[in-house]
Design a protein around this motif. Structure first.
Motif, short mmCIF file in Angstrom:
data_model
loop_
_atom_site.label_atom_id
_atom_site.label_comp_id
_atom_site.label_asym_id
_atom_site.label_seq_id
_atom_site.Cartn_x
_atom_site.Cartn_y
_atom_site.Cartn_z
N LYS A 142 9.25 1.83 -13.71
CA LYS A 142 8.42 0.62 -13.71
C LYS A 142 8.55 0.00 -12.32
O LYS A 142 9.62 -0.45 -11.92
N THR A 143 7.45 -0.01 -11.58
CA THR A 143 7.45 -0.50 -10.20
C THR A 143 6.66 -1.80 -10.14
O THR A 143 5.51 -1.86 -10.56
N THR A 144 7.32 -2.85 -9.61
CA THR A 144 6.71 -4.18 -9.57
C THR A 144 6.91 -4.80 -8.19
O THR A 144 8.02 -4.78 -7.66
N VAL A 145 5.84 -5.34 -7.64
CA VAL A 145 5.91 -6.12 -6.41
C VAL A 145 5.92 -7.58 -6.82
O VAL A 145 5.08 -8.01 -7.62
N ALA A 205 -4.86 -14.71 -5.79
CA ALA A 205 -4.87 -14.10 -4.46
C ALA A 205 -4.35 -12.67 -4.51
O ALA A 205 -4.94 -11.77 -3.92
N SER A 206 -3.27 -12.46 -5.24
CA SER A 206 -2.74 -11.09 -5.32
C SER A 206 -3.69 -10.19 -6.10
O SER A 206 -3.81 -9.00 -5.80
N GLY A 207 -4.39 -10.73 -7.06
CA GLY A 207 -5.39 -9.96 -7.79
C GLY A 207 -6.52 -9.50 -6.89
O GLY A 207 -6.97 -8.36 -6.96
N ARG A 208 -6.98 -10.40 -6.01
CA ARG A 208 -8.02 -10.03 -5.05
C ARG A 208 -7.52 -8.94 -4.11
O ARG A 208 -8.24 -8.00 -3.80
N PHE A 209 -6.28 -9.07 -3.66
CA PHE A 209 -5.69 -8.06 -2.78
C PHE A 209 -5.66 -6.70 -3.48
O PHE A 209 -6.06 -5.69 -2.90
N CYS A 210 -5.20 -6.68 -4.72
CA CYS A 210 -5.11 -5.42 -5.47
C CYS A 210 -6.47 -4.79 -5.65
O CYS A 210 -6.63 -3.57 -5.50
N SER A 211 -7.48 -5.59 -5.95
CA SER A 211 -8.84 -5.07 -6.13
C SER A 211 -9.36 -4.50 -4.82
O SER A 211 -9.92 -3.40 -4.79
N ALA A 212 -9.18 -5.23 -3.74
CA ALA A 212 -9.71 -4.80 -2.44
C ALA A 212 -8.99 -3.55 -1.93
O ALA A 212 -9.60 -2.71 -1.26
N GLU A 213 -7.70 -3.43 -2.24
CA GLU A 213 -6.89 -2.35 -1.68
C GLU A 213 -6.71 -1.17 -2.64
O GLU A 213 -6.06 -0.19 -2.29
N GLY A 214 -7.22 -1.29 -3.86
CA GLY A 214 -7.06 -0.20 -4.82
C GLY A 214 -5.63 -0.01 -5.29
O GLY A 214 -5.19 1.11 -5.53
N VAL A 255 1.65 -5.96 -9.64
CA VAL A 255 1.84 -7.00 -8.64
C VAL A 255 1.94 -8.32 -9.40
O VAL A 255 1.06 -8.64 -10.20
N ALA A 256 3.04 -9.02 -9.16
CA ALA A 256 3.31 -10.23 -9.94
C ALA A 256 3.72 -11.38 -9.04
O ALA A 256 4.13 -11.18 -7.89
N SER A 257 3.63 -12.57 -9.59
CA SER A 257 3.94 -13.79 -8.85
C SER A 257 5.09 -14.55 -9.50
O SER A 257 5.21 -14.62 -10.71
N ARG A 289 0.83 -1.21 0.00
CA ARG A 289 0.00 0.00 0.00
C ARG A 289 0.87 1.26 0.00
O ARG A 289 0.59 2.21 -0.74
N ASN A 290 1.92 1.27 0.82
CA ASN A 290 2.81 2.44 0.88
C ASN A 290 3.52 2.68 -0.44
O ASN A 290 3.59 3.82 -0.92
N PHE A 291 4.04 1.62 -1.05
CA PHE A 291 4.72 1.80 -2.34
C PHE A 291 3.73 2.18 -3.43
O PHE A 291 4.06 2.96 -4.32
N ASN A 292 2.51 1.66 -3.38
CA ASN A 292 1.50 2.03 -4.36
C ASN A 292 1.24 3.53 -4.29
O ASN A 292 1.19 4.21 -5.32
#
Length: 167
Positions: A79-82, A90-99, A105-107, A66-69
């Motif tokens: 280009k910023t990538t987590v 799971a990371s997609g759900r996190f991104c949607s929920a947290e904006g 965000v990658a796996s 969230r802070n880096f976003n």
């Protein structure tokens, strides 16, 4: 072999250690949006900030992302990538929920290619098989200009130093 700490206990890291001044390996990870391949590292003609976390499903990783976003929106041409071992769903759900919308965000779940190429794969202990907490800044030519292996996995990184490395 590089190490970090987990709640005061030494944890060994596996893979090829990458340091400041080294060419950053180019590795393919999986985007949490649409399961598309994403290249990180290497010479991409833009600066890169690669933020490595064990799992977005933990409080510290979620806070860090969230802070880096929020702060990534201040960076131009970076280009910023987590990267984590979390499944893209799971990371997609996190991104949607947290904006989360100012960074990718990658796996690295498929082959652990990123974790091994950058030396951030936890080799033993309770978190064996996931990535440690780390940050790499890479210049336009693919050279590592900043590296932080966070000394204690449960602690947040040095945000200012990481962001200053790509400004």
């Amino acid at each position: 072999m590089a190490t970090t700490m987990l709640k005061g206990n030494t944890v060994n890291l596996a893979g090829n250690e990458v340091n400041v001044g080294d060419k950053a390996p180019e590795v393919t990870v999986v985007n949490s949006e649409g399961l598309a391949d994403v290249k990180v590292g290497g010479a991409q003609g833009v600066k890169q900030l690669i933020i490595v976390v064990p799992s977005l499903d933990t409080a510290v990783c979620a806070t860090e992302t969230r802070n880096f976003n929020k702060r990534a929106s201040e960076l131009e041409g970076v280009k910023t990538t987590v990267v984590s071992m979390d499944l893209p769903f799971a990371s997609g759900r996190f991104c949607s929920a947290e904006g989360i919308d100012n960074l990718t965000v990658a796996s690295d779940f498929r082959n652990k290619d990123f974790a091994n190429a950058y030396g951030v794969l936890i080799a033993d202990g309770a978190l064996a098989g996931v990535t440690c907490r780390a940050i790499f800044a890479i210049d336009e030519n693919g050279v590592v200009t900043y590296k932080e292996i966070v000394p204690e996995i449960t602690a947040e990184p040095d945000y200012d130093s990481a962001l200053n490395a790509v400004k």
